[in-house]
Design a protein around this motif. Structure first.
Motif, PDB file in Angstrom:
ATOM      1  N   PRO A  14      -8.656   8.380   7.427  1.00  0.00           N
ATOM      2  CA  PRO A  14      -9.021   7.388   6.413  1.00  0.00           C
ATOM      3  C   PRO A  14      -7.909   7.133   5.419  1.00  0.00           C
ATOM      4  CG  PRO A  14     -10.113   9.483   5.984  1.00  0.00           C
ATOM      5  CD  PRO A  14      -9.480   9.599   7.331  1.00  0.00           C
ATOM      6  N   ALA A  15      -6.955   8.049   5.295  1.00  0.00           N
ATOM      7  CA  ALA A  15      -5.871   7.834   4.339  1.00  0.00           C
ATOM      8  C   ALA A  15      -4.918   6.754   4.787  1.00  0.00           C
ATOM      9  CB  ALA A  15      -5.094   9.138   4.124  1.00  0.00           C
ATOM     10  N   ILE A  16      -5.013   6.355   6.063  1.00  0.00           N
ATOM     11  CA  ILE A  16      -4.063   5.386   6.591  1.00  0.00           C
ATOM     12  C   ILE A  16      -4.682   4.004   6.691  1.00  0.00           C
ATOM     13  CG2 ILE A  16      -2.433   4.970   8.467  1.00  0.00           C
ATOM     14  CD1 ILE A  16      -2.740   7.861   9.239  1.00  0.00           C
ATOM     15  N   VAL A  17      -5.996   3.910   6.664  1.00  0.00           N
ATOM     16  CA  VAL A  17      -6.674   2.634   6.840  1.00  0.00           C
ATOM     17  C   VAL A  17      -6.595   1.842   5.545  1.00  0.00           C
ATOM     18  CG1 VAL A  17      -8.841   1.513   7.419  1.00  0.00           C
ATOM     19  CG2 VAL A  17      -8.212   3.646   8.539  1.00  0.00           C
ATOM     20  N   ALA A  18      -6.174   0.570   5.625  1.00  0.00           N
ATOM     21  CA  ALA A  18      -6.045  -0.259   4.433  1.00  0.00           C
ATOM     22  C   ALA A  18      -7.418  -0.585   3.870  1.00  0.00           C
ATOM     23  CB  ALA A  18      -5.313  -1.553   4.775  1.00  0.00           C
ATOM     24  N   ALA A  19      -7.488  -0.642   2.544  1.00  0.00           N
ATOM     25  CA  ALA A  19      -8.737  -1.002   1.901  1.00  0.00           C
ATOM     26  C   ALA A  19      -9.057  -2.465   2.169  1.00  0.00           C
ATOM     27  CB  ALA A  19      -8.638  -0.769   0.388  1.00  0.00           C
ATOM     28  N   LYS A  20     -10.352  -2.755   2.354  1.00  0.00           N
ATOM     29  CA  LYS A  20     -10.764  -4.133   2.632  1.00  0.00           C
ATOM     30  C   LYS A  20     -10.647  -4.973   1.372  1.00  0.00           C
ATOM     31  CE  LYS A  20     -14.637  -6.955   4.160  1.00  0.00           C
ATOM     32  NZ  LYS A  20     -16.053  -6.952   4.553  1.00  0.00           N
ATOM     33  N   PRO A  21      -9.857  -6.073   1.400  1.00  0.00           N
ATOM     34  CA  PRO A  21      -9.719  -6.912   0.215  1.00  0.00           C
ATOM     35  C   PRO A  21     -11.019  -7.639  -0.091  1.00  0.00           C
ATOM     36  CG  PRO A  21      -7.953  -7.301   1.810  1.00  0.00           C
ATOM     37  CD  PRO A  21      -9.020  -6.511   2.495  1.00  0.00           C
ATOM     38  N   ALA A  22     -11.161  -8.031  -1.345  1.00  0.00           N
ATOM     39  CA  ALA A  22     -12.348  -8.764  -1.763  1.00  0.00           C
ATOM     40  C   ALA A  22     -12.302 -10.196  -1.261  1.00  0.00           C
ATOM     41  CB  ALA A  22     -12.452  -8.750  -3.294  1.00  0.00           C
ATOM     42  N   ASN A  23     -13.460 -10.872  -1.302  1.00  0.00           N
ATOM     43  CA  ASN A  23     -13.554 -12.279  -0.931  1.00  0.00           C
ATOM     44  C   ASN A  23     -13.068 -12.553   0.477  1.00  0.00           C
ATOM     45  OD1 ASN A  23     -14.679 -13.072  -3.332  1.00  0.00           O
ATOM     46  ND2 ASN A  23     -12.711 -13.497  -4.307  1.00  0.00           N
ATOM     47  N   ASN A  24     -13.372 -11.657   1.393  1.00  0.00           N
ATOM     48  CA  ASN A  24     -13.002 -11.870   2.800  1.00  0.00           C
ATOM     49  C   ASN A  24     -11.514 -12.147   2.946  1.00  0.00           C
ATOM     50  OD1 ASN A  24     -13.389 -12.023   5.508  1.00  0.00           O
ATOM     51  ND2 ASN A  24     -13.948 -14.199   5.502  1.00  0.00           N
ATOM     52  N   ASP A  25     -10.704 -11.354   2.205  1.00  0.00           N
ATOM     53  CA  ASP A  25      -9.242 -11.430   2.315  1.00  0.00           C
ATOM     54  C   ASP A  25      -8.701 -12.786   1.855  1.00  0.00           C
ATOM     55  OD1 ASP A  25      -6.722 -10.961   4.864  1.00  0.00           O
ATOM     56  OD2 ASP A  25      -6.749 -10.531   2.732  1.00  0.00           O
ATOM     57  N   GLY A  26      -9.328 -13.383   0.867  1.00  0.00           N
ATOM     58  CA  GLY A  26      -8.798 -14.647   0.364  1.00  0.00           C
ATOM     59  C   GLY A  26      -9.679 -15.200  -0.720  1.00  0.00           C
ATOM     60  N   GLN A  27      -9.438 -16.476  -1.094  1.00  0.00           N
ATOM     61  CA  GLN A  27     -10.213 -17.131  -2.121  1.00  0.00           C
ATOM     62  C   GLN A  27     -11.341 -17.918  -1.487  1.00  0.00           C
ATOM     63  OE1 GLN A  27      -7.191 -19.454  -3.948  1.00  0.00           O
ATOM     64  NE2 GLN A  27      -6.797 -17.942  -5.521  1.00  0.00           N
ATOM     65  N   ASN A  33      -5.497  -8.238  -5.881  1.00  0.00           N
ATOM     66  CA  ASN A  33      -5.040  -8.256  -4.497  1.00  0.00           C
ATOM     67  C   ASN A  33      -3.696  -7.556  -4.360  1.00  0.00           C
ATOM     68  OD1 ASN A  33      -7.321  -9.660  -3.770  1.00  0.00           O
ATOM     69  ND2 ASN A  33      -6.342 -11.674  -3.801  1.00  0.00           N
ATOM     70  N   ARG A  34      -2.793  -7.805  -5.320  1.00  0.00           N
ATOM     71  CA  ARG A  34      -1.486  -7.137  -5.288  1.00  0.00           C
ATOM     72  C   ARG A  34      -1.646  -5.629  -5.397  1.00  0.00           C
ATOM     73  NH1 ARG A  34       3.907  -8.658  -6.202  1.00  0.00           N
ATOM     74  NH2 ARG A  34       3.240 -10.842  -6.425  1.00  0.00           N
ATOM     75  N   GLU A  35      -2.589  -5.197  -6.251  1.00  0.00           N
ATOM     76  CA  GLU A  35      -2.827  -3.762  -6.395  1.00  0.00           C
ATOM     77  C   GLU A  35      -3.397  -3.179  -5.110  1.00  0.00           C
ATOM     78  OE1 GLU A  35      -5.342  -0.668  -9.272  1.00  0.00           O
ATOM     79  OE2 GLU A  35      -5.396  -2.841  -9.620  1.00  0.00           O
ATOM     80  N   SER A  36      -4.291  -3.917  -4.461  1.00  0.00           N
ATOM     81  CA  SER A  36      -4.876  -3.447  -3.207  1.00  0.00           C
ATOM     82  C   SER A  36      -3.809  -3.295  -2.136  1.00  0.00           C
ATOM     83  CB  SER A  36      -5.960  -4.425  -2.743  1.00  0.00           C
ATOM     84  OG  SER A  36      -6.440  -4.074  -1.468  1.00  0.00           O
ATOM     85  N   VAL A  37      -2.899  -4.280  -2.039  1.00  0.00           N
ATOM     86  CA  VAL A  37      -1.804  -4.204  -1.067  1.00  0.00           C
ATOM     87  C   VAL A  37      -0.905  -3.017  -1.378  1.00  0.00           C
ATOM     88  CG1 VAL A  37       0.264  -5.375  -0.243  1.00  0.00           C
ATOM     89  CG2 VAL A  37      -1.861  -6.661  -0.507  1.00  0.00           C
ATOM     90  N   SER A  38      -0.629  -2.799  -2.656  1.00  0.00           N
ATOM     91  CA  SER A  38       0.231  -1.684  -3.044  1.00  0.00           C
ATOM     92  C   SER A  38      -0.398  -0.341  -2.684  1.00  0.00           C
ATOM     93  CB  SER A  38       0.518  -1.754  -4.545  1.00  0.00           C
ATOM     94  OG  SER A  38       1.298  -0.666  -4.973  1.00  0.00           O
ATOM     95  N   GLN A  39      -1.705  -0.220  -2.890  1.00  0.00           N
ATOM     96  CA  GLN A  39      -2.389   1.021  -2.548  1.00  0.00           C
ATOM     97  C   GLN A  39      -2.362   1.272  -1.045  1.00  0.00           C
ATOM     98  OE1 GLN A  39      -6.266   0.499  -4.235  1.00  0.00           O
ATOM     99  NE2 GLN A  39      -5.617   0.950  -6.334  1.00  0.00           N
ATOM    100  N   ALA A  40      -2.542   0.219  -0.253  1.00  0.00           N
ATOM    101  CA  ALA A  40      -2.489   0.373   1.196  1.00  0.00           C
ATOM    102  C   ALA A  40      -1.114   0.849   1.644  1.00  0.00           C
ATOM    103  CB  ALA A  40      -2.848  -0.950   1.874  1.00  0.00           C
ATOM    104  N   ARG A  41      -0.057   0.303   1.041  1.00  0.00           N
ATOM    105  CA  ARG A  41       1.288   0.736   1.414  1.00  0.00           C
ATOM    106  C   ARG A  41       1.565   2.159   0.940  1.00  0.00           C
ATOM    107  NH1 ARG A  41       5.348  -3.845  -0.413  1.00  0.00           N
ATOM    108  NH2 ARG A  41       3.699  -4.292  -1.904  1.00  0.00           N
ATOM    109  N   ASP A  42       0.985   2.549  -0.182  1.00  0.00           N
ATOM    110  CA  ASP A  42       1.140   3.927  -0.635  1.00  0.00           C
ATOM    111  C   ASP A  42       0.529   4.896   0.372  1.00  0.00           C
ATOM    112  OD1 ASP A  42       2.490   3.212  -2.902  1.00  0.00           O
ATOM    113  OD2 ASP A  42       0.723   3.235  -4.204  1.00  0.00           O
ATOM    114  N   ARG A  43      -0.631   4.553   0.920  1.00  0.00           N
ATOM    115  CA  ARG A  43      -1.246   5.411   1.929  1.00  0.00           C
ATOM    116  C   ARG A  43      -0.392   5.452   3.202  1.00  0.00           C
ATOM    117  NH1 ARG A  43      -5.952   3.010  -0.324  1.00  0.00           N
ATOM    118  NH2 ARG A  43      -5.941   1.329   1.227  1.00  0.00           N
TER     119      ARG A  43
END
Length: 511
Positions: free
Chosen positions: A10-23, A49-59
Motif C-alpha cells: 500500500p505504500a506504493i499505490v498512489a492516492a486516488k485524486p478527488a473529483n475523478n482525477d479532474g474538475q 492535487n499538487r499535494e496529492s501528486v507529491s505524496q504519491a511520488r514520495d511513496r
C-alpha cells in the motif's frame, strides 16, 4: 508496482485524486468573469492535487530507496491528469513551438478538455509522438549546437514521465553526479570540485570530454539500462516513441538509432541514466579497487573532472575509461581530453623541474587556476572563460544594434536585466575582475551604439558612464565561498572529519 509481494504494497499505490482525477465537466467549458469564489475554489483544488501528486511520488521514492534491486512494473497510473496539469503549468510560457505550432497560450485556452484527451490517449496506447523541430544555437567556439524542439504535448508527457522516473533514479544516482538533477545546480558541482581539490591530496586533474555524447548514445544500450529498474512496458514504450520520433529539418524527418534528442525535456534524465551505468558505477568501483592514492570525481551531464594524487593512477584511469566508453558506443575527444598537473603542490613541483605555472582547465563556464591567498596559502581561482564572455558580448552587440533607436530608458532596462542575469551566475569569489571587465565592455558597446544614432551625437564616455551608473548594477560578489555553501548543503561533512575524499567531492549525503 513490483514483482512478488511488493506489487500490493500500500505504500506504493498512489492516492486516488478527488473529483475523478479532474474538475467537474461544467467547469471545464464554462468560464464566468468575476467569479472570485470559483477562482479560489479552483486554486485550492489545484493545490490539493499538487499535494496529492507529491505524496504519491514520495511513496514511490521511499519504495525505490528500500528496494534497490527490484524493478517497478506498474508506473503508468502515476501519470494522471493532475500530474499532466502540473507538467503543463511548469513549462516555459515563451518557449518556441514544435512542429505542431501550438504555443503554451493556445493550449491553456482549452486546457481541461485537452488534458482529458491527452490522458486518455496515453493510457489507451493511442498517444503518438511527433518529430522534433531542429534548431541550432551558436556555441562559444563559433560552431552551432543542434537542439530538438518537441511538440507541446510531447513536452507535457515527457515532463510528467521525468517526474515519476526521478523519484526512482534519484535514489540510485551517485553523489558526484550533478547535471540536471532536482535540488542540484551547476554551482553545487563547482563547489564540490573546489572543496574536493582543496581538501584532498589532488595533484593531477583529468579533464575528460566525451565526443558528441548526446548524439552518440546507443538507444539499444539505453533501453537495456532502463530495464534494470523500469519493468513497466508502457513506460518503456513511451520512451521508445520519443527516441524514434525523429527530427524534422528542411522538410525531411530523420530517424536515428543513436542519440537522445538534445534539447528535449526527457533527454537529460536519459543521459544521466546512461552515464550512471556506463561511467558512474564503474568509476566508483575503480576508485575503491584500483586507485593507490586519493581520487575525486565530479560529473555534470557529460562534463567530467577527475582528480588524482598520483600521476600513475591518472594515466591508468584514462586508458581504462577510454576502453570502458568504447564498449558502449562512446569515445573521448582526443583534443579536449587533457591530463594536467593541478593542485596545492603543482606550482612548487613544476618550479622544481624548471617548468612554468600550472596549466588551467575549464568547467561549467569557468577557468580554474592555481593561485594563492594574500597570506600565501593555496587557493583555487575561478575566472569566467574568455571565449564565453566574448560570445556573450557579441550577442549583446547585435541586440543593441537592433535596439539602437529605442529610448535610453528602454535600452537601460534591457541591459540591466542582461547584466543582472550574467552576474547571477558568474559573480563567484575570485571573479571580480572578470565581472568588472564585462560591465566595462557593456558600457563601451552602449556608448558606440548611441554614437551610431547620429553623426552629431555627443555621447562621450563620461556621459554614457553616468547613464550606466543609473541603470546597470555595480559588479559585486553574490555567491558565498565554496566551502561555506558546501558545508551548509551537506552538513555531514566537517572540515576536520577524516572522511573519504570521494564522499567530500561527491556531495556528502544524498538529498
Amino acid at each position: 508496482m513490483m514483482h512478488g509481494r511488493e506489487k500490493s504494497d500500500p505504500a506504493i499505490v498512489a492516492a486516488k485524486p478527488a473529483n475523478n482525477d479532474g474538475q467537474p465537466s461544467a467547469e471545464s467549458v464554462e468560464r464566468r468573469a468575476g467569479a472570485k469564489g470559483k477562482a479560489d475554489q479552483q486554486s485550492t483544488r489545484r493545490a490539493l492535487n499538487r499535494e496529492s501528486v507529491s505524496q504519491a511520488r514520495d511513496r514511490l521514492r521511499q519504495a525505490a530507496r528500500q528496494r534497490k534491486k527490484e524493478r517497478f512494473t506498474a508506473l503508468l497510473h502515476h501519470i494522471n491528469r493532475d500530474l499532466l496539469r502540473m507538467a503543463f503549468l511548469d513549462l516555459k510560457r515563451t518557449a518556441a513551438p514544435g512542429v505542431d505550432g501550438l504555443t503554451w497560450q493556445d493550449y491553456e485556452a482549452d486546457l481541461e478538455p485537452r488534458l482529458r484527451d491527452l490522458h486518455d490517449r496515453v493510457h489507451r496506447g493511442a498517444y503518438r509522438a511527433l518529430p522534433s523541430r531542429r534548431r541550432y544555437i551558436p556555441k562559444a567556439d563559433g560552431r552551432a549546437r543542434p537542439l530538438a524542439i518537441a511538440a507541446l504535448e510531447d513536452k507535457i508527457v515527457q515532463r510528467a514521465t521525468v517526474a515519476v522516473l526521478n523519484a526512482i533514479y534519484e535514489e540510485d544516482f551517485l553523489g558526484f553526479s550533478y547535471g540536471f538533477r532536482p535540488r542540484r545546480s551547476q554551482h553545487d558541482a563547482l563547489d564540490a570540485l573546489v572543496v574536493g581539490i582543496s581538501s584532498t591530496k589532488v595533484n593531477y586533474i583529468l579533464d575528460a570530454d566525451i565526443r558528441s555524447f548526446f548524439d552518440a548514445v546507443s538507444q539499444t544500450w539505453l533501453i537495456r539500462f532502463l530495464n534494470h529498474r523500469i519493468g513497466d512496458p508502457r513506460i518503456i514504450r513511451l520512451i521508445r516513441k520519443w527516441l524514434r520520433a525523429g527530427v524534422l529539418e528542411d522538410g525531411v524527418v530523420t530517424i536515428s538509432d543513436t542519440g537522445t534528442g538534445q534539447g528535449s525535456v526527457i533527454s537529460p534524465l536519459l543521459a544521466n541514466v546512461y552515464l550512471h551505468y556506463v561511467f558512474d558505477l564503474w568509476a566508483e568501483r575503480w576508485r575503491r579497487r584500483e586507485a593507490k592514492g586519493d581520487m575525486i570525481l565530479v560529473r555534470y551531464a557529460d562534463d567530467i573532472v577527475v582528480g588524482f594524487e598520483h600521476e600513475a593512477d591518472a594515466q591508468r584511469f584514462r586508458e581504462a575509461m577510454r576502453e570502458r566508453l568504447q564498449e558502449f558506443a562512446l569515445s573521448l575527444h582526443p583534443d579536449k581530453t587533457r591530463l594536467i598537473e593541478f593542485g596545492r603542490r603543482a606550482a612548487a613541483n613544476r618550479a622544481r623541474r624548471g617548468l612554468g605555472k600550472p596549466e588551467t582547465f575549464a568547467f561549467l563556464g569557468f577557468t580554474f587556476i592555481c593561485g594563492k591567498t594574500r597570506r600565501g596559502h593555496f587557493q583555487i581561482y575561478r575566472k569566467t572563460r574568455r571565449d564565453r564572455m566574448q560570445a556573450k558580448l557579441r550577442v549583446i552587440k547585435e541586440e543593441l544594434r537592433r535596439r539602437m533607436h529605442q529610448p535610453i530608458p528602454r535600452q537601460g532596462q534591457w541591459l540591466r536585466q542582461v547584466v543582472t542575469g550574467y552576474d547571477a551566475y558568474h559573480a563567484v569569489p575570485t571573479n571580480s575582475r572578470a565581472l568588472a571587465a564585462f560591465r566595462y565592455h557593456i558600457v563601451d558597446l552602449w556608448r558606440r551604439t548611441l554614437r551610431r544614432r547620429s553623426q552629431k551625437d555627443g555621447s562621450t564616455w563620461g556621459r554614457v558612464a553616468s547613464i550606466a551608473n543609473d541603470w546597470l548594477p555595480r559588479p559585486r560578489i553574490l555567491h558565498p565561498w565554496p566551502q561555506q555553501r558546501f558545508a551548509v548543503r551537506h552538513p555531514r561533512w566537517e572540515p576536520d572529519a577524516r572522511m573519504g575524499p570521494v564522499r567530500i567531492c561527491a556531495g556528502g549525503a544524498q538529498q
